[in-house]
Scaffold this motif. Structure first.
Motif, PDB file in Angstrom:
ATOM      1  N   PRO A 122     -10.592  -4.017  -2.343  1.00  0.00           N
ATOM      2  CA  PRO A 122      -9.424  -3.503  -1.591  1.00  0.00           C
ATOM      3  C   PRO A 122      -8.163  -3.454  -2.442  1.00  0.00           C
ATOM      4  CG  PRO A 122     -10.596  -5.158  -0.305  1.00  0.00           C
ATOM      5  CD  PRO A 122     -11.156  -5.216  -1.691  1.00  0.00           C
ATOM      6  N   LEU A 181      -2.691   2.153  -7.910  1.00  0.00           N
ATOM      7  CA  LEU A 181      -2.846   3.604  -7.971  1.00  0.00           C
ATOM      8  C   LEU A 181      -1.784   4.278  -8.818  1.00  0.00           C
ATOM      9  CD1 LEU A 181      -3.740   4.296  -4.217  1.00  0.00           C
ATOM     10  CD2 LEU A 181      -5.304   4.130  -6.174  1.00  0.00           C
ATOM     11  N   GLY A 217       1.957   1.718  -3.482  1.00  0.00           N
ATOM     12  CA  GLY A 217       0.875   2.235  -4.311  1.00  0.00           C
ATOM     13  C   GLY A 217       0.639   3.715  -4.076  1.00  0.00           C
ATOM     14  N   LEU A 218       0.652   4.133  -2.825  1.00  0.00           N
ATOM     15  CA  LEU A 218       0.433   5.543  -2.511  1.00  0.00           C
ATOM     16  C   LEU A 218       1.582   6.405  -3.026  1.00  0.00           C
ATOM     17  CD1 LEU A 218      -0.956   5.194   1.132  1.00  0.00           C
ATOM     18  CD2 LEU A 218      -2.214   5.928  -0.907  1.00  0.00           C
ATOM     19  N   LEU A 227       0.832  -1.207   0.000  1.00  0.00           N
ATOM     20  CA  LEU A 227       0.000   0.000   0.000  1.00  0.00           C
ATOM     21  C   LEU A 227       0.864   1.254   0.000  1.00  0.00           C
ATOM     22  CD1 LEU A 227      -2.828  -0.986   2.515  1.00  0.00           C
ATOM     23  CD2 LEU A 227      -2.834  -1.114   0.024  1.00  0.00           C
ATOM     24  N   THR A 265      -7.689  -2.360  -5.289  1.00  0.00           N
ATOM     25  CA  THR A 265      -7.506  -1.135  -6.091  1.00  0.00           C
ATOM     26  C   THR A 265      -6.356  -0.291  -5.552  1.00  0.00           C
ATOM     27  OG1 THR A 265      -9.182  -0.020  -4.740  1.00  0.00           O
ATOM     28  CG2 THR A 265      -9.935  -1.013  -6.803  1.00  0.00           C
ATOM     29  N   LEU A 266      -6.089  -0.407  -4.249  1.00  0.00           N
ATOM     30  CA  LEU A 266      -5.015   0.386  -3.635  1.00  0.00           C
ATOM     31  C   LEU A 266      -3.636  -0.014  -4.138  1.00  0.00           C
ATOM     32  CD1 LEU A 266      -6.385   0.340   0.021  1.00  0.00           C
ATOM     33  CD2 LEU A 266      -6.429   2.274  -1.566  1.00  0.00           C
TER      34      LEU A 266
END
Length: 472
Positions: free
Chosen positions: A424, A430, A128-129, A125, A426-427
């Motif tokens: 979930p 990104l 991804g962020l 995550l 999808t994170l």
């Protein structure tokens, strides 16, 4: 008699009575029963009990899906009716003794890696962020360009995204010692030794910026940052060695000698034997995995997308954790995730079709929440509660999964992490892939839904199932 007491009584009778139940436990959604003779279980009768959303036999336990909250109340009633309670962990240890050698090995493999997955999910995550905020389009909204990003900020994100993989051998050795009966802290220290800064860094060696130390002129010694199998094997051997030493050392010297001898012997074996040998094995496995994922014309997606949920049914799918961890460590991305996401979404699409088409209130109440669960990445309720019950929806789900995964492979979708899928998941996309990710999931759901609606389910099938007939 209360409704929950009645349900508990019916469950006990349907699985062969109290005399056939060794113990009961529960997790967040399932009542787990260990039974003496699984032939005495009336599967159809269990599945037709009020509030039961499905049932299946796996990992030495008969698992009855009841749902969050409900399972706690039913479990309490089962205990009140005289069935012995047991913690899920203790029951899992007993269940682990059942099955053939391969099944027991895969269960142990899963027990090692499952506790590590949450930190790898978090790492994914973070990746991804970072990919999201570093996109030019996103930065442009704030009047910035990639050149405007502070090096300190980039360093901060690297701490978030790199730490778990740098110290992965420590996490694996810790967990392996825990599962195989060793002292976890000894495993943790052994794993940390494998990534000691005193050794040539594995990534620097791979990049040509450093050379491994050669012992005896031919044994390469280096750090094992991001490595999986060497730490896993060292953990197994180390745990067994610790047990053997502890049996032979006088109790008064146990605190000193056992960890000393275990670490001394194991770091020697790990650096000079286990590491060089199993690092080569790891490279072969990774090369094989990469070759399959790089099959042309979307063939990898077609193949894996079709068979993945079949493997989930067998309960040996935890072995894929190793492959995904290796992909993330080596390449910083995970194409396997997009493929299996499609297979998971498709089972939800098939269950959704059953739920919307059926006239049975009970089946509708089971199928619709099960499809939502699948869209959140958990397919057990949909598979065991709905799709496998009628067989054909499960097959339509396999076809839908293969279709979407075929497209995911063609598009080259690659996740930034692992272990979360569908909504979930999808994170993990990104970094400019989100629209294609949503598209392949919708294709998987749509194909499975349409095929199930047209060919996979009829009311007659439900009537036959309730009577215990074969609907295949």
């Amino acid at each position: 008699m209360s409704e929950n007491r009645q349900i508990a009584q019916e469950i006990i009778e349907a699985v062969g009575g109290k005399d056939n139940i060794v113990s009961a436990a529960h997790c967040a959604t399932r009542l787990r029963l260990m039974v003496k003779d699984k032939e005495k279980i009336d599967q159809v009768k269990v599945e037709n009990i009020e509030k039961v959303k499905g049932a299946f036999f796996n990992s030495g336990q008969f698992q009855i899906i009841l749902g969050t909250g409900t399972v706690n109340r039913i479990y309490e009633e089962v205990q009140k009716l005289g069935v012995t309670g047991m913690t899920k962990g203790d029951q899992a240890k007993e269940a682990a003794k059942s099955g053939n050698a391969f099944q027991r090995a895969v269960r142990s493999f899963g027990d090692v890696f499952v506790p590590i997955i949450p930190v790898l999910v978090a790492t994914g995550l973070f990746m991804g962020l970072r990919g999201l905020v570093m996109q030019e389009q996103i930065l442009a909204l704030f009047g910035l360009t990639p050149d405007d990003i502070s090096q300190n900020f980039i360093l901060f994100t690297q701490v978030l995204t790199d730490t778990a993989f740098i110290f992965l051998p420590a996490l694996i050795a810790w967990s392996t010692f825990r599962v195989f009966g060793g002292t976890p802290i000894i495993g943790l220290v052994l794993g940390l030794m494998l990534v000691s800064p005193s050794l040539p860094n594995a990534w620097a060696v791979a990049g040509g910026d450093a050379e491994p130390i050669k012992f005896l002129g031919f044994i390469p010694v280096l750090g094992y940052q991001g490595s999986v199998i060497p730490a896993f094997i060292a953990g197994i051997v180390g745990a067994k060695l610790e047990q053997a030493i502890r049996k032979r050392v006088p109790e008064v010297l146990d605190l000193i000698l056992t960890p000393f001898l275990t670490l001394l012997v194991m770091i020697t074996l790990a650096l000079f034997v286990i590491g060089p040998v199993f690092h080569s094995v790891e490279e072969v496995i990774l090369a094989g995995t990469t070759a399959v994922l790089e099959l042309p014309f979307g063939l990898s997606g077609l193949l894996i997308g079709f068979v993945h949920q079949i493997i989930v049914v067998t309960g040996v799918h935890h072995i894929f954790n190793l492959l995904e961890i290796q992909l993330l460590e080596k390449f910083g991305n995970n194409p396997f995730n997009a493929i299996i996401t499609c297979s998971i979404a498709a089972q939800g699409g098939a269950a959704l079709a059953v739920g919307l088409k059926t006239k049975s209130k009970k089946l509708k109440a089971l199928a619709l929440p099960s499809s939502l669960s699948a869209f959140l990445g958990i397919t057990e309720p949909a598979i065991f509660g709905v799709n496998l019950r009628f067989v054909k929806p499960f097959i339509m789900g396999l076809i839908g999964g293969a279709t979407g995964a075929f497209l995911a492979s063609l598009f080259g979708l690659k996740a930034t992490g692992m272990a979360i899928t569908v909504i979930p998941g999808t994170l993990l996309y990104l970094n400019g892939q989100i629209l294609l990710y949503l598209f392949v999931n919708l294709v998987s759901i749509g194909v499975a839904f349409a095929l199930t609606w047209l060919f996979g389910y009829t009311e007659k099938m439900n009537e036959q199932t309730e009577k215990g007939s074969n609907v295949a």
